[in-house]
Scaffold this motif. Sequence first.
Motif, mmCIF file in Angstrom:
data_model
loop_
_atom_site.group_PDB
_atom_site.id
_atom_site.type_symbol
_atom_site.label_atom_id
_atom_site.label_comp_id
_atom_site.label_asym_id
_atom_site.label_seq_id
_atom_site.Cartn_x
_atom_site.Cartn_y
_atom_site.Cartn_z
ATOM 1 N N UNK A 159 0.810 -1.209 0.000
ATOM 2 C CA UNK A 159 0.000 0.000 0.000
ATOM 3 C C UNK A 159 0.844 1.260 0.000
ATOM 4 N N UNK A 160 1.979 1.214 0.629
ATOM 5 C CA UNK A 160 2.887 2.350 0.680
ATOM 6 C C UNK A 160 3.364 2.740 -0.715
ATOM 7 N N UNK A 161 3.700 1.763 -1.539
ATOM 8 C CA UNK A 161 4.237 2.023 -2.869
ATOM 9 C C UNK A 161 3.174 2.081 -3.956
ATOM 10 N N UNK B 19 1.925 5.241 -6.031
ATOM 11 C CA UNK B 19 2.703 5.934 -7.063
ATOM 12 C C UNK B 19 3.520 4.992 -7.954
ATOM 13 N N UNK B 20 3.386 3.668 -7.744
ATOM 14 C CA UNK B 20 4.169 2.723 -8.540
ATOM 15 C C UNK B 20 3.368 1.453 -8.785
ATOM 16 N N UNK B 21 3.730 0.746 -9.845
ATOM 17 C CA UNK B 21 3.124 -0.557 -10.088
ATOM 18 C C UNK B 21 3.843 -1.568 -9.203
ATOM 19 N N UNK B 22 3.078 -2.297 -8.403
ATOM 20 C CA UNK B 22 3.641 -3.214 -7.417
ATOM 21 C C UNK B 22 3.322 -4.656 -7.802
ATOM 22 N N UNK B 23 4.335 -5.514 -7.751
ATOM 23 C CA UNK B 23 4.175 -6.950 -7.962
ATOM 24 C C UNK B 23 4.511 -7.643 -6.655
ATOM 25 N N UNK C 137 9.698 -8.776 -16.742
ATOM 26 C CA UNK C 137 9.567 -7.435 -16.179
ATOM 27 C C UNK C 137 10.940 -6.887 -15.816
ATOM 28 N N UNK C 138 11.117 -5.615 -16.029
ATOM 29 C CA UNK C 138 12.320 -4.914 -15.571
ATOM 30 C C UNK C 138 11.919 -4.029 -14.405
ATOM 31 N N UNK C 139 12.299 -4.433 -13.230
ATOM 32 C CA UNK C 139 11.918 -3.702 -12.024
ATOM 33 C C UNK C 139 12.964 -2.641 -11.684
#
Length: 77
Positions: A3-5, A8-12, A42-44
Amino acid sequence: MCGLFSSFAQVFECDVVTDYDNANYFLIDTVNADYKSCFENHNYDLCINCSGAASVPDSVKQPLRDFNLNVLNVLKY
């Protein structure tokens, strides 16, 4: 932590638990853990490893299994 990320970001996520309903979720086999599927397509920008048993009594009863899941399986990749 997601939830923190996720604001503002796509989280896996990945785990050995099957009760998640998330398109960005990878189920990891506890016996033959293979994290390649998490990283192949994916490139994280960032990878946060939050390994740890949810049950302290279970990790005390099965310390080798807990160590394999949370340390050795992760270090293989």
